[in-house]
Design a protein around this motif. Structure first.
Motif, short mmCIF file in Angstrom:
data_model
loop_
_atom_site.label_atom_id
_atom_site.label_comp_id
_atom_site.label_asym_id
_atom_site.label_seq_id
_atom_site.Cartn_x
_atom_site.Cartn_y
_atom_site.Cartn_z
N GLY A 55 0.77 -1.24 0.00
CA GLY A 55 0.00 0.00 0.00
C GLY A 55 0.80 1.27 0.00
N TYR A 56 2.12 1.18 -0.15
CA TYR A 56 2.96 2.37 -0.17
C TYR A 56 2.97 3.01 -1.57
N ARG A 57 3.06 4.34 -1.61
CA ARG A 57 3.44 5.04 -2.83
C ARG A 57 4.95 4.94 -2.94
N THR A 58 5.48 4.82 -4.14
CA THR A 58 6.91 4.62 -4.29
C THR A 58 7.48 5.54 -5.36
N GLY A 59 8.63 6.13 -5.07
CA GLY A 59 9.30 7.01 -6.02
C GLY A 59 10.80 6.98 -5.83
N ALA A 60 11.52 7.38 -6.87
CA ALA A 60 12.98 7.39 -6.81
C ALA A 60 13.53 8.50 -7.68
N VAL A 61 14.64 9.11 -7.21
CA VAL A 61 15.43 10.05 -8.00
C VAL A 61 16.87 9.59 -7.90
N VAL A 62 17.45 9.18 -9.01
CA VAL A 62 18.82 8.67 -9.00
C VAL A 62 19.67 9.48 -9.97
N SER A 63 20.95 9.63 -9.65
CA SER A 63 21.83 10.49 -10.44
C SER A 63 22.98 9.71 -11.05
N CYS A 64 22.71 8.48 -11.46
CA CYS A 64 23.73 7.66 -12.09
C CYS A 64 23.09 6.81 -13.17
N ALA A 68 -3.41 9.34 3.29
CA ALA A 68 -3.76 8.01 3.79
C ALA A 68 -2.66 7.00 3.51
N ALA A 69 -2.03 7.08 2.34
CA ALA A 69 -1.01 6.11 1.97
C ALA A 69 0.38 6.64 2.30
N PRO A 70 1.20 5.89 3.01
CA PRO A 70 2.58 6.32 3.26
C PRO A 70 3.39 6.17 1.98
N PHE A 71 4.59 6.76 1.97
CA PHE A 71 5.41 6.66 0.76
C PHE A 71 6.81 6.17 1.09
N PHE A 72 7.43 5.59 0.06
CA PHE A 72 8.83 5.16 0.10
C PHE A 72 9.56 5.94 -0.98
N LEU A 73 10.65 6.65 -0.60
CA LEU A 73 11.40 7.47 -1.53
C LEU A 73 12.86 7.08 -1.50
N PHE A 74 13.39 6.72 -2.66
CA PHE A 74 14.80 6.35 -2.80
C PHE A 74 15.52 7.50 -3.48
N LEU A 75 16.55 8.06 -2.80
CA LEU A 75 17.33 9.17 -3.33
C LEU A 75 18.78 8.75 -3.45
N HIS A 76 19.35 8.97 -4.62
CA HIS A 76 20.73 8.57 -4.87
C HIS A 76 21.55 9.80 -5.27
N TYR A 77 22.64 10.04 -4.52
CA TYR A 77 23.51 11.19 -4.77
C TYR A 77 24.87 10.70 -5.26
N PHE A 78 25.36 11.34 -6.32
CA PHE A 78 26.62 10.91 -6.92
C PHE A 78 27.76 11.89 -6.65
N ASP A 79 27.50 12.96 -5.92
CA ASP A 79 28.48 14.04 -5.77
C ASP A 79 29.85 13.59 -5.25
N PRO A 80 29.94 12.70 -4.23
CA PRO A 80 31.27 12.33 -3.75
C PRO A 80 32.09 11.54 -4.75
N HIS A 81 31.45 11.00 -5.78
CA HIS A 81 32.12 10.13 -6.74
C HIS A 81 32.94 10.98 -7.71
N SER A 82 34.22 10.67 -7.82
CA SER A 82 35.07 11.38 -8.78
C SER A 82 35.70 10.36 -9.70
N ASP A 83 35.24 10.31 -10.92
CA ASP A 83 35.72 9.30 -11.85
C ASP A 83 37.06 9.70 -12.45
N ILE A 84 37.85 8.70 -12.74
CA ILE A 84 39.18 8.96 -13.26
C ILE A 84 39.20 8.55 -14.74
N SER A 85 39.89 7.49 -15.09
CA SER A 85 40.08 7.18 -16.50
C SER A 85 38.89 6.47 -17.14
N TRP A 86 38.11 5.73 -16.36
CA TRP A 86 37.08 4.91 -17.00
C TRP A 86 35.95 5.75 -17.59
#
Length: 260
Positions: free
Chosen positions: A125-134, A180-198
């Motif tokens: 019965g949960y509402r579900t949403g996500a914001v991901v940055s990868c 009435a309905a609770p929600f589940f929210l998934f948040l993904h942050y990529f800021d600490p990630h520093s990519d090198i050669s790949w």
């Protein structure tokens, strides 16, 4: 797999049923946030003992929460680790692992026989949403399963401010639709990630003046490193990885200060 996961919820469910049978009102179901900061090192977070105030908001939350001092992943790759977070099983079970170049490269998708946390919560019965940055957490790999709304933005355009803005809009829509309905929210942050050669250095980390004032007491060497690299610290991290035994005094500390 579904039966096993539901058994894990059996005791809380039984307790709720007992409370209802005794005539006591059921407690409201909480809203649930799953927040992931990709590649954030615990040894640079205050709540894990780092002496500099790099994570004040996280430290405040940890002070009033249960803090796990040991946590492990069986595969240090973003898709594999997140698949384990969302299913509760290791990589050899959920199947999200990297294919060698001879097999076409890229990642295998999440095995359809497994249930994910958002799928189970939505069934409850949960509402579900996500914001991901990868872009690795893509619907093509099955990461959108169970989510009503899944917003995925590719590198290198998405940073914390955009994730927060989209998350606030999603929360507002959940509340506007009715409390009435609770929600589940998934948040993904990529800021600490520093990519090198790949990624051909497509996501460099830029040390700001504010961060240098706070975390680089000497500043001279750190500022010198910034000017040499066009304010990009990523290439210095690559050099550090390859030449740690040749590093002059103070160089490692100055590179670390660029990231704090």
């Amino acid at each position: 797999m579904k039966a096993k996961m539901f058994r894990r919820l059996a005791l809380p469910a039984a307790a709720l049923a007992a409370a209802a049978g005794c005539g006591r009102p059921l407690p409201p179901r909480p809203n649930i946030f799953l927040i992931v900061a990709d590649t954030l090192r615990p040894d640079h977070a205050g709540c894990y003992g780092y002496p500099l105030p790099t994570t004040p908001a996280l430290d405040g939350l940890a002070a009033d929460s249960v803090l796990f001092e040991r946590a492990y992943c069986d595969m240090p790759l973003t898709p594999s680790s997140h698949a384990s977070i969302l299913t509760g099983v290791p990589t050899d079970v959920h199947g999200v692992y990297f294919r060698p170049p001879g097999e076409g490269g890229g990642f295998h998708s999440l095995r359809p026989s497994l249930d994910t946390l958002p799928e189970l919560l939505r069934e409850a019965g949960y509402r579900t949403g996500a914001v991901v940055s990868c872009s690795w957490l893509s619907p093509e790999l099955g990461f959108d399963r169970g989510f009503e709304t899944y917003r995925e933005y590719s590198l290198p355009l998405t940073y914390a401010g955009m994730v927060n803005r989209l998350a606030r809009g999603m929360i507002k829509r959940f509340f506007d639709a009715g409390a009435a309905a609770p929600f589940f929210l998934f948040l993904h942050y990529f800021d600490p990630h520093s990519d090198i050669s790949w990624l051909d250095n497509k996501l460099p980390y830029y040390a700001t003046e504010e961060s240098l004032e706070r975390f680089s007491p000497g500043r001279d060497l750190a500022v010198s490193l910034m000017s040499q690299s066009g304010r990009v610290a990523t290439r210095h991290l690559e050099w550090l990885t390859e030449n740690r035994d040749l590093m002059p005094p103070g160089m490692k500390e100055a590179i670390v200060e660029l990231y704090d």
